[in-house]
Design an enzyme around this catalytic site. Structure first.
Site, short mmCIF file in Angstrom:
data_model
loop_
_atom_site.label_atom_id
_atom_site.label_comp_id
_atom_site.label_asym_id
_atom_site.label_seq_id
_atom_site.Cartn_x
_atom_site.Cartn_y
_atom_site.Cartn_z
N LYS A 1 0.82 -1.21 0.00
CA LYS A 1 0.00 0.00 0.00
C LYS A 1 0.85 1.27 0.00
CE LYS A 1 -0.84 0.52 4.99
NZ LYS A 1 -0.22 1.85 5.15
N THR A 2 2.01 1.24 0.66
CA THR A 2 2.87 2.43 0.67
C THR A 2 3.35 2.74 -0.74
OG1 THR A 2 3.61 1.90 2.91
CG2 THR A 2 4.96 3.44 1.65
N ASP B 1 -4.05 7.68 4.57
CA ASP B 1 -3.54 6.34 4.87
C ASP B 1 -4.15 5.86 6.19
OD1 ASP B 1 -2.08 4.02 4.69
OD2 ASP B 1 -0.17 4.92 5.30
N GLU B 2 -4.22 4.55 6.38
CA GLU B 2 -4.74 3.94 7.61
C GLU B 2 -6.11 4.52 7.98
OE1 GLU B 2 -3.23 1.46 8.56
OE2 GLU B 2 -1.07 1.65 8.30
N GLN C 1 -7.25 -4.62 10.08
CA GLN C 1 -6.17 -4.11 10.93
C GLN C 1 -6.61 -2.90 11.74
OE1 GLN C 1 -2.06 -4.31 9.21
NE2 GLN C 1 -3.12 -4.66 7.28
N ARG D 1 3.04 -9.42 10.77
CA ARG D 1 4.33 -8.69 10.81
C ARG D 1 5.46 -9.61 10.37
NH1 ARG D 1 2.46 -4.76 9.71
NH2 ARG D 1 0.57 -6.00 9.62
#
Length: 777
Positions: free
Chosen positions: A32-33, A224-225, A255, A616
């Site tokens: 996504k980044t 974002d997020e 998330q 992670r």
């Protein structure tokens, strides 16, 4: 266009759609980044002015890294012109320009959590309210929740239901405290973190011309997020995007883990209701983790009802199964993790920075720190005391805050008698009480000390000291007009006596404090150099102080921390990745937390937290849990987390399956989580074949000549209900040290027989059988 090469089909669609609302559902590790970065570059490449782009990120560090990557595509000048940063940093920048409309100075102070608590403590004391009943942290949390839901003091006092609820909670004076706290911040020319959002909402609501100005400026908005935004953030974004509706939100409902901070998962779940014409793009390919890890994570998160259905997959190698270790105690668990890290470090040549230990609560760290230290494994605990929270650093910062905002009473009270200059607490209190009685700031009293001195009730000696202190502050302010912030800060550190005071302490701690002050000055010089190289950069002291107040734990990671094992809560791990992850403490009432699993919504967030932790991991993951844990001064039984049973057994490998039936329901609870598992998943119950521990055959020779070995000895089972005979070569277990092998027995008196036992993780121990509470395996 080279920057579009290598994007998969979904990523390409998300990057190249320019106009209209877009929701990008980005699964864990799905790039996504990269999508956000390339989307911004694509906008600029297609003629969108970088000044018209607003990008809101999770951390300032992420914003800096994204700008660097964008700069490589469109050029550094354009990249630096983008409005990009966290909600708090971006809206603090807007408020600096518009604060006068709200009655604040443009150089208002930003209070961190500790500053806010200090002000709140003073308010509670001034109101003569019981601080034991109105605990400052609890009150602060409540006020924060009100602010993030746009409940101002006026709105609170006009809401009988809220006041009745607080009265039932024995906090009937909360409204009074809230009002006084807001007044104090306003009088000090300060805003806390929540104010940066609340006051931005106020600004955009009360002043339509300001809203129109920023709507026209921010024609393209990226968030974002988005699943972690709260109500206040949601309203700001919605207002700014309402004119052009060129809004792109990126997030993953799986998330969403910050409800305790006010995050509202419905912001992302209801995005299509706010923007019916929105296009949804799902990024489902995980580039980070092995297939086994991704499939295991999917198996768990699929149990949640409240979610967007996604088919997250990985085309990486299948990878190893997730190893599960059943520990006898928290000490045994920590011993295993440390030993495992050491073994993988040596056998696989992994760096220590490849490893992360993730836990549900900070209280779990001690045992792991102890075990890592025993093996000389370097580590860093995240979420500890931040560099900028250290006393000597905050002391110098308080002086500097006072130079840009004389009304900052919190800063003033911190430095007026530090280092000691004879202005005691009694004198300070008289000064504060008088200023409050006249409804003026303490700085105004000090500015006109000659005029007010007859009314202060202070002797001439104290008045002289106050005058000297304030003259010093004024001299620094004058200096700031002609010199850069670094030069002024150096002068403040010296002339205030702060450096001398710290240098007088020649202990290692004192030397470290001096080094910390020097490090602060170094960071200031670096900040000034950076700002001078940036178009529209601001190297001023006010901007530097603001950047510190808005920094996050991840923003402050130093290079020398890189080759260390990372210890952190799962919440802090979000956005990070590690080759090897140890997810520890997988027990009911610990994870899921007993405080966060009383409703389906709470339990689903705990499950999302588990999903975040597992994803992670890039290459290897280890699950550990203990069947007993030392809590509140005593050993308590523990039951394996329900999340373990939600991972399909095909993805797991049990290092040491359960060895006795009492394990299944030893706590007396009725969850029966493993009885409900399919037969092929019941490997927790199976007896592992004896695995001999390699022992030094010379061991008996190293014992004292006076010791006489015995063939067998009798041990008492920890339950006290039976006894067993053991001999050299038997495997035993100990509640604290774990599994071991008896290598030597010694003694003639049954009450004093000793056993030498080599434990898997704790090494060799000499134990007195009468007290050791060993169990033969």
């Amino acid at each position: 266009m080279k920057y579009l090469q290598g994007l998969n089909e979904a990523q390409y669609q998300a990057v190249t759609m320019i106009e209209g609302p877009l929701m990008v559902l980005a699964g864990a590790g799905s790039g996504k980044t990269r999508v956000l970065t390339m989307r911004i570059a694509h906008l600029i490449t297609n003629g969108v002015s970088p000044f018209h782009i607003l990008a809101l990120t999770f951390t300032n560090k992420a914003a800096r890294e994204m700008k660097e990557r964008i700069g490589k595509v469109v050029g550094e000048s354009d990249a630096k012109s983008i409005w990009m940063g966290t909600f708090h940093s971006v809206f603090a920048r807007i408020l600096r320009s518009e604060a006068h409309l709200l009655g604040f100075p443009s150089n208002f102070t930003i209070y961190d959590t500790q500053d806010s608590l200090n002000v709140l403590k003073k308010v509670i004391k001034e109101l003569n309210i019981d601080a034991d009943l109105y605990k400052p942290k609890k009150v602060m949390s409540r006020i924060s929740a009100y602010k993030n839901n746009l409940i101002t003091v006026r709105a609170y006092l006009n809401n009988p239901e809220l006041m009745e609820a607080d009265e039932r909670a024995n906090m009937k004076y909360l409204g009074q405290i809230y009002g006084k706290y807001v007044e104090s911040c306003f009088r000090n020319g300060a805003m806390d973190f929540d104010d940066l959002l609340l006051r931005t909402n106020e600004l955009l609501t009360r002043f339509p011309e300001v809203l129109a100005k920023y709507q026209d400026r921010f024609r393209y908005i990226l968030v974002d997020e988005y699943q972690d935004t709260n109500h206040s953030q949601y309203l700001i974004v919605k207002a700014l995007a309402s004119k052009f509706e060129n809004i792109c939100v990126v997030g993953d409902d799986a998330q969403s883990i910050y409800s305790f901070r006010g995050a509202n998962i419905y912001n992302i779940l209801n995005f299509k209701k706010d923007y019916p014409d929105a296009v949804t793009v799902s990024l489902e390919q995980n580039y980070r983790s092995t297939q086994n890890i991704v499939d295991a994570a999917n198996a768990v998160i699929s149990k949640n009802v409240q979610q967007f259905k996604k088919n997250v997959f990985s085309e990486n190698e299948t990878g190893e199964k997730i190893k599960v270790y059943r520990a006898l105690s928290d000490a045994d668990e920590a011993g295993f993790v440390a030993a495992n890290i050491w073994e993988l470090h040596n056998s696989q040549q992994r760096k220590f920075s490849d490893f992360a230990i993730l836990y549900r609560t900070n209280s779990q760290t001690r045992a792991f720190e102890d075990s890592l230290r025993k093996k000389n494994i370097p580590y860093r605990v995240y979420g500890g005391l931040s560099f900028y929270q250290r006393k000597e650093v905050k002391d110098l910062l308080a002086y500097l805050r006072l130079l840009v905002n004389e009304n900052d009473n919190e800063a003033l009270s911190r430095v007026i008698n530090y280092p000691a200059r004879g202005i005691g607490e009694t004198s300070q209190n008289k000064l504060i009480v008088f200023a409050d009685s006249q409804n003026i700031s303490v700085s105004k009293v000090l500015d006109n000390l000659g005029f007010y001195s007859p009314q202060l009730g202070l002797n001439n000696g104290i008045l002289t000291k106050l005058a000297d202190f304030w003259a010093m502050i004024k001299a620094f302010e004058v200096m700031l007009k002609t010199e850069d912030a670094y030069t002024v800060a150096m002068e403040v550190a010296k002339r205030s006596g702060l450096i001398k005071f710290l240098k007088d302490d020649q202990t290692p701690e004192g030397i470290s404090r001096v080094e910390n002050v020097q490090e602060l000055l170094n960071s200031m010089r670096g900040f000034i150099d950076e700002q001078q190289q940036v178009e529209d950069g601001d190297p001023g002291l006010s901007n530097f102080l603001g950047s510190i107040a808005l920094s996050t734990d991840q923003d402050n990671t130093k290079d020398d921390d890189r080759d260390k094992v990372s210890l952190m809560t799962i919440h802090l791990s979000k956005g990070l990745e590690f080759p090897v992850v140890h997810l520890v403490g997988l027990e009911e009432n610990l994870f899921p937390s007993f405080m966060s699993s009383s409703t389906r919504e709470e339990l689903e967030e705990e499950r999302r937290l588990f999903y975040v932790a597992l994803t992670r991991a890039e290459k290897q993951a280890f699950f550990t849990y203990a069947i007993s844990r030392f809590q509140w001064g005593k050993i308590t039984d523990a039951e394996p987390s329900r999340f373990l049973s939600e991972v399909n057994s095909e993805f797991l490998e049990f290092i040491n399956p359960a060895m006795e039936s009492r394990f299944v329901n030893h706590s007396g609870l009725k969850s029966n989580i493993f009885d409900e598992m399919p037969a092929d998943a019941r490997s927790f119950k199976k007896l592992d074949p004896k695995k001999k521990i390699e022992r030094n055959e010379e061991t008996p020779k190293t014992m004292s000549r006076n010791l006489k070995p015995v063939a067998t000895a009798r041990i008492i089972n920890p339950s006290g209900q039976s006894s067993q005979d053991i001999e050299v070569g038997d495997q035993v277990r100990h509640d604290r040290f774990g599994i071991g092998e008896v290598t030597f027995l010694d003694g003639t008196d049954p009450q004093n027989i000793k056993a030498k036992v080599v434990f898997q993780h704790e090494g060799e121990k000499n134990l007195i059988l009468k007290f050791a509470k060993l169990t033969k395996i």
